[in-house]
Design an enzyme around this catalytic site. Sequence first.
Site, PDB file in Angstrom:
ATOM      1  N   GLY A 179       0.822  -1.196   0.000  1.00 41.14           N
ATOM      2  CA  GLY A 179       0.000   0.000   0.000  1.00 41.14           C
ATOM      3  C   GLY A 179       0.857   1.247   0.000  1.00 41.14           C
ATOM      4  O   GLY A 179       2.063   1.201   0.271  1.00 41.14           O
ATOM      5  N   GLN A 226       2.664  10.223   1.704  1.00 32.99           N
ATOM      6  CA  GLN A 226       4.013   9.651   1.702  1.00 32.99           C
ATOM      7  C   GLN A 226       4.876  10.217   0.577  1.00 32.99           C
ATOM      8  O   GLN A 226       6.096  10.069   0.593  1.00 32.99           O
ATOM      9  CB  GLN A 226       3.960   8.115   1.566  1.00 32.99           C
ATOM     10  CG  GLN A 226       3.528   7.425   2.839  1.00 32.99           C
ATOM     11  CD  GLN A 226       3.524   5.916   2.681  1.00 32.99           C
ATOM     12  OE1 GLN A 226       2.597   5.343   2.114  1.00 32.99           O
ATOM     13  NE2 GLN A 226       4.572   5.260   3.177  1.00 32.99           N
ATOM     14  N   CYS A 229       7.255   0.217   6.843  1.00 29.79           N
ATOM     15  CA  CYS A 229       6.728   1.353   6.098  1.00 29.79           C
ATOM     16  C   CYS A 229       7.795   1.896   5.151  1.00 29.79           C
ATOM     17  O   CYS A 229       8.965   1.974   5.520  1.00 29.79           O
ATOM     18  CB  CYS A 229       6.301   2.443   7.085  1.00 29.79           C
ATOM     19  SG  CYS A 229       5.487   3.842   6.321  1.00 29.79           S
ATOM     20  N   LEU A 230       7.356   2.280   3.955  1.00 33.43           N
ATOM     21  CA  LEU A 230       8.286   2.870   2.993  1.00 33.43           C
ATOM     22  C   LEU A 230       8.935   4.131   3.567  1.00 33.43           C
ATOM     23  O   LEU A 230      10.050   4.480   3.199  1.00 33.43           O
ATOM     24  CB  LEU A 230       7.551   3.226   1.701  1.00 33.43           C
ATOM     25  CG  LEU A 230       6.981   2.051   0.895  1.00 33.43           C
ATOM     26  CD1 LEU A 230       6.095   2.564  -0.227  1.00 33.43           C
ATOM     27  CD2 LEU A 230       8.093   1.176   0.342  1.00 33.43           C
ATOM     28  N   HIS A 286      -3.349   0.857   8.035  1.00 32.77           N
ATOM     29  CA  HIS A 286      -2.008   1.452   7.975  1.00 32.77           C
ATOM     30  C   HIS A 286      -2.008   2.681   7.056  1.00 32.77           C
ATOM     31  O   HIS A 286      -1.504   3.742   7.409  1.00 32.77           O
ATOM     32  CB  HIS A 286      -1.020   0.383   7.473  1.00 32.77           C
ATOM     33  CG  HIS A 286       0.393   0.865   7.323  1.00 32.77           C
ATOM     34  ND1 HIS A 286       1.438   0.403   8.092  1.00 32.77           N
ATOM     35  CD2 HIS A 286       0.937   1.781   6.472  1.00 32.77           C
ATOM     36  CE1 HIS A 286       2.557   1.012   7.730  1.00 32.77           C
ATOM     37  NE2 HIS A 286       2.291   1.851   6.744  1.00 32.77           N
ATOM     38  N   GLU A 287      -2.613   2.538   5.872  1.00 33.90           N
ATOM     39  CA  GLU A 287      -2.608   3.647   4.903  1.00 33.90           C
ATOM     40  C   GLU A 287      -3.508   4.791   5.369  1.00 33.90           C
ATOM     41  O   GLU A 287      -3.181   5.966   5.201  1.00 33.90           O
ATOM     42  CB  GLU A 287      -3.050   3.157   3.517  1.00 33.90           C
ATOM     43  CG  GLU A 287      -2.180   2.071   2.907  1.00 33.90           C
ATOM     44  CD  GLU A 287      -0.685   2.349   2.973  1.00 33.90           C
ATOM     45  OE1 GLU A 287      -0.291   3.532   3.025  1.00 33.90           O
ATOM     46  OE2 GLU A 287       0.092   1.384   3.000  1.00 33.90           O
ATOM     47  N   HIS A 300      -1.887   7.186   7.613  1.00 34.30           N
ATOM     48  CA  HIS A 300      -1.067   8.201   6.945  1.00 34.30           C
ATOM     49  C   HIS A 300      -1.880   9.465   6.650  1.00 34.30           C
ATOM     50  O   HIS A 300      -1.371  10.575   6.721  1.00 34.30           O
ATOM     51  CB  HIS A 300      -0.505   7.667   5.619  1.00 34.30           C
ATOM     52  CG  HIS A 300       0.714   6.800   5.779  1.00 34.30           C
ATOM     53  ND1 HIS A 300       1.874   7.246   6.364  1.00 34.30           N
ATOM     54  CD2 HIS A 300       0.960   5.516   5.419  1.00 34.30           C
ATOM     55  CE1 HIS A 300       2.779   6.273   6.354  1.00 34.30           C
ATOM     56  NE2 HIS A 300       2.250   5.200   5.784  1.00 34.30           N
TER      57      HIS A 300
END
Lengths: 174, 170
Positions: free
Chosen positions: A47, A52, A97-98, A139-140, A143
């Site tokens: 995702g 981000q 996480c990225l 999770h997304e 953000h």
Amino acid sequence: MTVLEILKAPDERLKQFSEEVEIFDDELQGFIDDLEETRQAGPGAVGIAAPQVGRLQRVIIVDVSNTKKPVPNHGYMVLINPEITEWNGFEMGREGCLSIPDYTGNVIRATDIKLKAQDRFGNPLEYEMEGFEARAIQHELDHLDGMLFIDRVVSRRTDLFQRKVYKKGASAKK
Amino acid sequence: MNNWKMLTLVGKDRPGIVARVTDALYQNGWNLGEASMLRLGGNFTIMLMVSGAGEVEPTLQPVAQELGLRLHVDPIEGDLHSHVVPNIQVRVVGADRAGIVAQVTGQLAEAGLNILELESDVAGSAETPIYIMGIHGYADVPVEDLQQAVSDLVDQGIDVTVSGIETLIG
């Protein structure tokens, strides 16, 4: 299409609240394609969320159809203005996480959710999701509210022991 | 900078150990790396990576002495940013008995599990202790192989659960 730069913690933009999308124009379509290309360029990300890459709008992409062990999923989803309307159950799971390279930790998430969102053209969507896919959504969505999973990590030592299958040990044994 | 040392500090637990130790390190120019700090059986234990110039003992020995801690320093190889993401989780729960850890980890090691992290506790009471252990590890073999490896122990009444961890990256 372009691979966008992923913001890394402690970038302040990752802590901002993202605004609702109101205009579903060509520019948005182009951005969504770039966001997806950026997700695919990352290391195995299921995702990605618009903030981000520094765009503070409520846009996320989730696709958990490629996990090592298959999990229930709805395939590739672009979700605009997503909103969880129902939560049920909870479970510990490991996340990374990225935006926070080289760190993973355990996070508690709801196991079952109901989700309302819009597609990339503004049409209404509704989903019921479970498990890994529900986790990815949460999770997304975090953000979009300026939350990172590291804000939710719980001590590994005091891990909750949640067993879904109440079978002892080797499930291979029949 | 790759001049890492591993510090081990152990002593009776009391408030302020972490603050005093890390302040002494900070005041003398030492950088902290990864660490594990835990209270075990009434003792406070510190395993801590530090990097800096020269010897760290002159900085820490006085603090250790004052706090009643034993200090041990090893020069180490290795560096930060080299985490291995665990893909296997093992849980053991049961009546405390000799040999559980050796049996379980022995079977798992033979089957190809590399333990990245292990924590264990004895819960319950002195009369009826309960042994609880959690392992996070990495294996290249399928989770089923590891489950098979401990299945004999399961048959012997040890409650071992081996499961895969799918880490979500998002």
